[in-house]
Design a protein around this motif. Structure first.
Motif, mmCIF file in Angstrom:
data_model
loop_
_atom_site.group_PDB
_atom_site.id
_atom_site.type_symbol
_atom_site.label_atom_id
_atom_site.label_comp_id
_atom_site.label_asym_id
_atom_site.label_seq_id
_atom_site.Cartn_x
_atom_site.Cartn_y
_atom_site.Cartn_z
ATOM 1 N N UNK A 108 49.857 58.638 -7.796
ATOM 2 C CA UNK A 108 49.229 59.853 -8.821
ATOM 3 C C UNK A 108 50.099 60.846 -8.879
ATOM 4 N N UNK A 109 50.314 61.266 -10.897
ATOM 5 C CA UNK A 109 51.638 62.187 -10.530
ATOM 6 C C UNK A 109 50.985 63.203 -10.902
ATOM 7 N N UNK A 122 49.902 61.414 -14.661
ATOM 8 C CA UNK A 122 49.603 59.768 -15.379
ATOM 9 C C UNK A 122 48.683 59.365 -13.392
ATOM 10 N N UNK A 123 49.118 58.041 -13.614
ATOM 11 C CA UNK A 123 49.465 57.519 -12.396
ATOM 12 C C UNK A 123 49.259 56.358 -12.670
ATOM 13 N N UNK A 124 49.909 55.299 -11.563
ATOM 14 C CA UNK A 124 49.963 54.251 -11.885
ATOM 15 C C UNK A 124 49.780 53.191 -10.992
ATOM 16 N N UNK A 131 50.213 55.047 -16.557
ATOM 17 C CA UNK A 131 48.473 55.544 -16.909
ATOM 18 C C UNK A 131 48.293 57.077 -17.212
ATOM 19 N N UNK A 132 48.681 57.682 -18.385
ATOM 20 C CA UNK A 132 49.380 58.769 -18.598
ATOM 21 C C UNK A 132 47.683 59.431 -19.549
ATOM 22 N N UNK A 136 41.409 63.434 -15.683
ATOM 23 C CA UNK A 136 41.673 63.379 -14.330
ATOM 24 C C UNK A 136 42.564 62.073 -13.983
ATOM 25 N N UNK A 137 43.141 61.354 -12.792
ATOM 26 C CA UNK A 137 43.173 60.413 -12.389
ATOM 27 C C UNK A 137 42.800 60.501 -10.463
ATOM 28 N N UNK A 138 42.503 58.677 -10.935
ATOM 29 C CA UNK A 138 41.798 58.958 -9.004
ATOM 30 C C UNK A 138 42.369 57.677 -8.396
#
Lengths: 171, 185
Positions: A108-109, A122-124, A131-132, A136-138
């Motif tokens: 998670x960035x 973003x996360x990958x 994925x931008x 939020x990202x989890x």
């Protein structure tokens, strides 16, 4: 129990107005036994750029070291800091290089652009699919329950959160 | 299991495979730390030594993994101690106390309850004896002796063995214990 759940981790990042917040737990476990309560999972990659690495602890440490090495090299060569978008591409590239023997981390960035201070999260996945998002990202073992919680927070506060409300929401 | 004296640290490893593998790993770490001291003229700190050990394990993980779990304890020249817990997958943490194996399920609870930051050497030895008593009481395998090493500023001192048979649970009648185990204590 899948290999991504062996050590256990949860990372969440949220975007607010001109700010980002990233949070993680500090538990290191071996299956269900807790070994450490002080394990670092968020690593700074620049003055305003952080990466959270949930997943297999050995790969968390290895991947964080490798990323730090390459961001340092980039900064020495380019004489400027990485933008979060470029960092995302770097992370994605390194993960896909190991497509058929991957690092078991799902990063998670979260960061601000070094010049414009624009927030970015973003996360990958473990093989680098980026994925931008805008809110939020989890990532990690509790991603399903986290998503519900965070969606609840964001629906309550909308996208105009200031820094002071972002941190309590994340926790 | 297998112990290697590595400069002012003790790398204690426990292997699920043949003991040849962890002997090789322990010796490799030991000789490389000695080599570093010879080349540079000063010893590696325990933190550096632990990170080096982790790197060796992590590098080998995806080709020819070492099946060793280890506890690396060391004292710096200024006297600051540190203990590192490392898994066979090369996940590493700095801990105040640590344990590996099935016994760790019991020992960590005992240590959680009784460990204090400012323990003296004798208090620590008492806690160790309490942990061994716990293991003897609850663990299904009978272990008859435990070797103890103390790492301080002055170096590594080998203390006398802690016998296992004398620490069997108080409700176990003496007749139930194998006579050879009693005589060995």
């Amino acid at each position: 129990m899948s290999i991504l759940e062996y050590n256990g981790a949860s990372i969440v990042a949220m975007k607010g107005k001109n700010c980002v917040a990233i949070a993680s737990d500090k538990r290191l476990g071996i299956r269900f036994q807790t070994v450490s309560t002080d394990f670092q999972k968020i690593f700074p990659m620049g003055k305003k750029l952080y990466i959270g690495l949930p997943g297999l602890a050995t790969d968390v440490m290895t991947f964080a070291n490798e990323l730090k090495f390459h961001t340092n090299l980039y900064q020495l060569q380019e004489n400027r800091e990485l933008t979060p978008k470029t960092f995302l591409s770097m992370v994605s590239n390194f993960l896909y290089k190991r497509r058929f023997g991957p690092y078991f981390v799902e990063p998670v960035i979260a960061g601000l652009d070094p010049t414009t201070d624009e927030p970015f999260i973003a996360s990958t996945d473990l093989i680098g699919c980026p994925m931008v998002t805008d809110d939020f990202v989890v990532s990690g073992t509790c991603w399903s329950s986290c998503t519900v919680c965070v969606r609840l927070c964001t629906s309550l506060t909308r996208a105009q959160m200031s820094c002071s409300s972002a941190s309590p929401s994340v926790s | 299991w297998y112990q290697r004296r590595v400069r002012e640290a003790v790398v204690s490893t426990q292997s699920t495979g043949s003991s040849g593998i962890n002997a090789e790993y322990g010796e490799y770490i030991q000789k490389n730390l000695k080599l570093y001291e010879m080349i540079h003229g000063y010893k590696l700190t325990p933190n550096a030594a632990a990170n080096f050990s982790r790197k060796v394990l992590a590098k080998a993980l995806r080709s020819n993994p070492y099946q060793v779990n280890l506890l690396l304890g060391g004292v710096e020249d200024c006297g600051t101690p540190s203990l590192y817990f490392m898994d066979y997958l090369a996940s590493m943490t700095k801990e105040k106390f640590a344990a590996h194996g099935y016994g760790s399920f019991f020992i960590l609870s005992t240590m959680d309850r009784y460990y204090k930051d400012d323990m003296t050497r004798d208090e620590a030895l008492d806690l160790l004896k309490l942990c061994i008593k716990e293991v003897q009481s609850r663990f299904i395998v009978n272990l008859n002796s435990f070797s103890v090493k103390f790492i301080g500023k002055e170096g590594i001192t080998v203390l006398e063995n802690i016998p296992g048979s004398g620490t069997v649970h108080k409700d176990v009648p003496r007749e139930a214990i194998h006579p050879e185990l009693i005589s060995r204590a």
